[in-house]
Motif scaffolding. Structure first.
Motif, short mmCIF file in Angstrom:
data_model
loop_
_atom_site.label_atom_id
_atom_site.label_comp_id
_atom_site.label_asym_id
_atom_site.label_seq_id
_atom_site.Cartn_x
_atom_site.Cartn_y
_atom_site.Cartn_z
N LEU A 190 0.86 -1.18 0.00
CA LEU A 190 0.00 0.00 0.00
C LEU A 190 0.89 1.23 0.00
CD1 LEU A 190 -3.18 0.66 2.09
CD2 LEU A 190 -1.35 2.35 2.09
N VAL A 191 0.64 2.15 -0.92
CA VAL A 191 1.44 3.38 -1.03
C VAL A 191 0.52 4.59 -0.92
CG1 VAL A 191 3.30 2.35 -2.40
CG2 VAL A 191 1.29 3.30 -3.55
N TRP A 192 1.10 5.70 -0.49
CA TRP A 192 0.36 6.96 -0.37
C TRP A 192 0.85 7.94 -1.43
CZ3 TRP A 192 -3.68 7.43 2.95
CH2 TRP A 192 -3.79 6.48 3.97
N THR A 193 -0.07 8.52 -2.16
CA THR A 193 0.30 9.52 -3.16
C THR A 193 0.66 10.83 -2.48
OG1 THR A 193 -1.90 10.48 -3.46
CG2 THR A 193 -1.39 8.47 -4.71
N ALA A 194 1.21 11.74 -3.27
CA ALA A 194 1.56 13.06 -2.74
C ALA A 194 0.33 13.80 -2.23
CB ALA A 194 2.27 13.88 -3.82
N GLN A 195 -0.83 13.50 -2.79
CA GLN A 195 -2.07 14.16 -2.38
C GLN A 195 -2.85 13.38 -1.33
OE1 GLN A 195 -4.04 14.92 -6.14
NE2 GLN A 195 -2.50 16.43 -6.76
N TRP A 246 13.58 5.37 -4.24
CA TRP A 246 12.53 5.25 -5.25
C TRP A 246 12.71 6.35 -6.31
CZ3 TRP A 246 7.29 4.00 -2.34
CH2 TRP A 246 7.46 2.81 -1.62
N PRO A 247 12.15 6.20 -7.49
CA PRO A 247 12.42 7.15 -8.59
C PRO A 247 12.22 8.60 -8.20
CG PRO A 247 11.21 5.27 -9.41
CD PRO A 247 11.27 5.11 -7.93
N SER A 248 13.19 9.41 -8.59
CA SER A 248 13.14 10.83 -8.25
C SER A 248 13.04 11.73 -9.48
CB SER A 248 14.39 11.24 -7.46
OG SER A 248 15.57 10.94 -8.20
N GLY A 249 13.17 11.13 -10.65
CA GLY A 249 13.13 11.92 -11.87
C GLY A 249 12.11 11.39 -12.87
N VAL A 250 11.52 12.31 -13.64
CA VAL A 250 10.51 11.94 -14.61
C VAL A 250 11.09 11.05 -15.71
CG1 VAL A 250 8.97 12.88 -16.39
CG2 VAL A 250 9.14 14.01 -14.16
N ASP A 251 12.38 11.24 -16.03
CA ASP A 251 12.98 10.48 -17.11
C ASP A 251 13.00 8.98 -16.84
OD1 ASP A 251 14.77 11.05 -15.02
OD2 ASP A 251 16.50 10.65 -16.29
N GLU A 252 12.95 8.58 -15.57
CA GLU A 252 12.94 7.16 -15.22
C GLU A 252 11.64 6.47 -15.62
OE1 GLU A 252 14.71 6.15 -11.26
OE2 GLU A 252 14.76 8.33 -11.01
N LEU A 253 10.63 7.25 -15.96
CA LEU A 253 9.33 6.67 -16.27
C LEU A 253 9.14 6.39 -17.76
CD1 LEU A 253 7.11 8.96 -13.99
CD2 LEU A 253 8.58 7.03 -13.38
N VAL A 254 10.06 6.84 -18.57
CA VAL A 254 9.97 6.60 -20.02
C VAL A 254 10.23 5.12 -20.30
CG1 VAL A 254 11.00 7.11 -22.26
CG2 VAL A 254 10.68 8.94 -20.59
N GLY A 255 9.35 4.51 -21.12
CA GLY A 255 9.54 3.11 -21.48
C GLY A 255 8.22 2.40 -21.70
N GLU A 256 8.28 1.08 -21.75
CA GLU A 256 7.11 0.24 -21.99
C GLU A 256 6.56 -0.26 -20.65
OE1 GLU A 256 4.96 -1.52 -25.42
OE2 GLU A 256 6.50 0.02 -25.20
N ARG A 281 7.02 9.99 -5.75
CA ARG A 281 5.74 10.68 -5.91
C ARG A 281 5.79 11.65 -7.08
NH1 ARG A 281 6.62 7.47 -1.50
NH2 ARG A 281 4.65 7.10 -0.41
N PHE A 282 4.73 11.63 -7.89
CA PHE A 282 4.63 12.49 -9.05
C PHE A 282 3.20 13.02 -9.15
CE2 PHE A 282 7.96 9.46 -9.86
CZ PHE A 282 8.98 10.20 -10.47
N THR A 283 3.06 14.28 -9.55
CA THR A 283 1.73 14.85 -9.77
C THR A 283 1.73 15.69 -11.04
OG1 THR A 283 2.19 16.85 -8.48
CG2 THR A 283 1.20 14.98 -7.30
N ARG A 284 0.53 15.91 -11.55
CA ARG A 284 0.34 16.85 -12.65
C ARG A 284 -1.03 17.50 -12.48
NH1 ARG A 284 1.21 14.37 -18.29
NH2 ARG A 284 -0.74 13.31 -17.84
N ASP A 285 -1.07 18.81 -12.61
CA ASP A 285 -2.32 19.56 -12.54
C ASP A 285 -2.85 19.79 -13.96
OD1 ASP A 285 -2.15 19.72 -9.77
OD2 ASP A 285 -0.94 21.54 -9.85
N GLY A 286 -3.92 20.55 -14.05
CA GLY A 286 -4.44 20.92 -15.36
C GLY A 286 -5.53 19.99 -15.85
N ASP A 287 -5.66 19.91 -17.17
CA ASP A 287 -6.73 19.14 -17.80
C ASP A 287 -6.52 17.64 -17.73
OD1 ASP A 287 -7.98 21.50 -18.47
OD2 ASP A 287 -7.02 21.61 -20.45
N ALA A 288 -5.30 17.19 -17.50
CA ALA A 288 -5.01 15.76 -17.41
C ALA A 288 -4.28 15.48 -16.10
CB ALA A 288 -4.18 15.32 -18.61
N PRO A 289 -4.96 15.64 -14.96
CA PRO A 289 -4.30 15.53 -13.66
C PRO A 289 -3.84 14.10 -13.36
CG PRO A 289 -6.67 15.67 -13.37
CD PRO A 289 -6.40 15.93 -14.82
#
Length: 448
Positions: free
Chosen positions: A331-336, A358-368, A404-412
């Motif tokens: 079980l993990v907790w999101t930033a929110q 645990w991953p600290s950069g967005v670039d680590e998420l690129v892939g399949e 932890r990663f977040t994004r606001d806007g139209d595609a949160p």
């Protein structure tokens, strides 16, 4: 009620035989589980008296033990059958959904077990209390904590969890019918604050925190409340039919007694809104490529340790739908502040609990990634699909550290990315759980 009416919970159906010998069960036949860790580091699992293959070997709350939460050994029952007061009240032939908690009592450590006694489809039920010096026992029954009557009461006194909040104790309980409740408990005696005397049932039923309308058979059960990082509480509970549509949802509240709300602000006691859209689905039937898959996972408890939290739940198997077993997931907790559940099963010593790595950069998420989306109907075993994540797709994603990663806007997005063990490929991999732009939860594993 739903398809659950087919058979009593203590003997739900007969599927492809596993073994009538409990010593060979392992994780099988563990239903409505909860796990604790003793002072020597051994894990103890308590579960409903259930056997999918035939007659029960006994009753009184099944016990298993494990050194790693992966391999389980059946060791018997906590009690010798259903205790007298609970049996006389309910007519139960076995115990359901025990919850076990370690308490620092005046004369040393005491383990308390809150068990449920009922017969299927009836609201004449009782939650009882037993105590022991150690999870292995010996367990001694102390009496009934709260009881309901079918012709008198709207809800059902089963599925208990003892929640300790500082110096206050609460019993979170209830199932189907009239919803879920929170009842104040005396920390010393373990019985209701308003009980006429220790060993006698509560005078009131507590505060209602969740319910569902008759249009969906009032189908919710198995509540479990945990503290939320930064303050407040999260309610973990199961929805729908144990046979094929069972799944786990969550909601949050500032107070133990509620109101509990989902990310869209829906209150969990609302009977007027769309009952399929209230609560956030965090675990449901699915199948990863090459895996056995999960059918109707639910009735979860949360094991909290120093460096991690784990969801302990039962599941049926898509290819053996009458069989059930215990599984464990991170079980993990999101930033929110939302609790989400790993798609990969817990792998013991192979897991990495050091969140600073645990991953600290967005670039680590690129892939399949192989992903599962819980937006679909819960009566389906949702298949996984591959998703290619590009740098462009991650535009606007903000890294908060510790995965932890977040994004606001139209595609949160509100996501956690963490190391896991890919159980199909037998290799370490990144995994993730996220609240996605369309309002549901998506989970997955990086495969390339």
């Amino acid at each position: 009620m739903t398809e659950l009416d087919e058979a009593p919970r203590a003997s739900r159906g007969a599927g492809a035989p596993v073994s009538l010998d409990p010593s060979a069960w392992g994780a099988r036949n563990a239903h409505d589980p909860t796990a604790v860790r003793d002072d020597d580091g051994i894990y103890w699992l308590f579960s409903t008296d259930a056997n999918a293959d035939g007659p029960l070997p006994g009753s009184g709350a099944q016990i298993r033990r494990s050194a790693d939460l992966v391999t389980w050994e059946y060791v018997g029952c906590a009690l010798d059958g259903v205790p007298g007061p609970a049996r006389e009240w309910s007519g139960a032939e076995g115990l359901w959904a025990p919850d076990v908690v370690r308490i620092e009592a005046a004369d040393g450590v005491e383990w308390r077990m809150y068990y449920s006694a009922s017969s299927f489809g009836s609201r004449t039920s009782a939650i009882g209390l037993a105590t022991a010096p150690h999870p292995s026992g010996p367990w001694t029954d102390k009496g009934i904590v709260v009881a309901t009557q079918h012709d008198r009461d709207a809800h059902n006194a089963i599925d208990a969890q003892l929640l300790v909040e500082g110096g206050r104790h609460h019993l979170v309980y209830g199932s189907f019918f009239g919803g879920l409740h929170v009842l104040g408990i005396d920390p010393v005696s373990g019985f209701a604050l308003d009980a006429p005397a220790p060993g006698e049932p509560a005078s009131s039923f507590g505060t209602l925190i969740a319910r569902r309308p008759t249009s969906v058979d009032t189908a919710l059960e198995g509540p479990y409340v945990i503290p939320r990082p930064g303050g407040g509480w999260a309610l973990v509970l199961s929805y729908d039919s144990l046979v094929n549509t069972y799944h786990v949802r969550v909601a949050v509240s500032e107070n133990v007694e509620g109101p509990y709300v989902d990310p869209e602000g829906h209150v969990m006691t609302d009977l007027d809104g769309d009952p399929e859209r209230i609560g956030l689905t965090v675990l449901a039937s699915h199948r990863l490529e090459g895996a056995a898959g999960l059918l109707a996972p639910g009735h979860a408890a949360v094991l909290t340790e120093d460096t991690r939290q784990l969801l302990v739940h039962h599941t049926r198997l898509p290819d053996e739908p009458r069989q059930h077993e215990v599984q464990v997931r991170r079980l993990v907790w999101t930033a929110q502040g939302w609790p989400l559940i790993a798609v990969q099963p817990w792998a013991g010593e192979r897991e990495n609990d050091d969140e600073s790595t645990w991953p600290s950069g967005v670039d680590e998420l690129v892939g399949e990634w192989e992903i599962v989306d819980y937006a679909g109907p819960t009566q389906e075993v949702v298949g996984s699909r591959l998703l290619s994540v590009t740098a462009d797709a991650l535009a606007g994603l903000v890294a908060h550290g510790n995965g932890r990663f977040t994004r606001d806007g139209d595609a949160p997005v509100d996501a956690v990315v963490f190391p896991a063990w890919d159980a199909v490929r037998g290799v370490p991999a990144l995994s993730f759980a996220a609240r996605a732009p369309h309002g549901s939860v998506v989970v997955g594993t990086k495969v390339g």
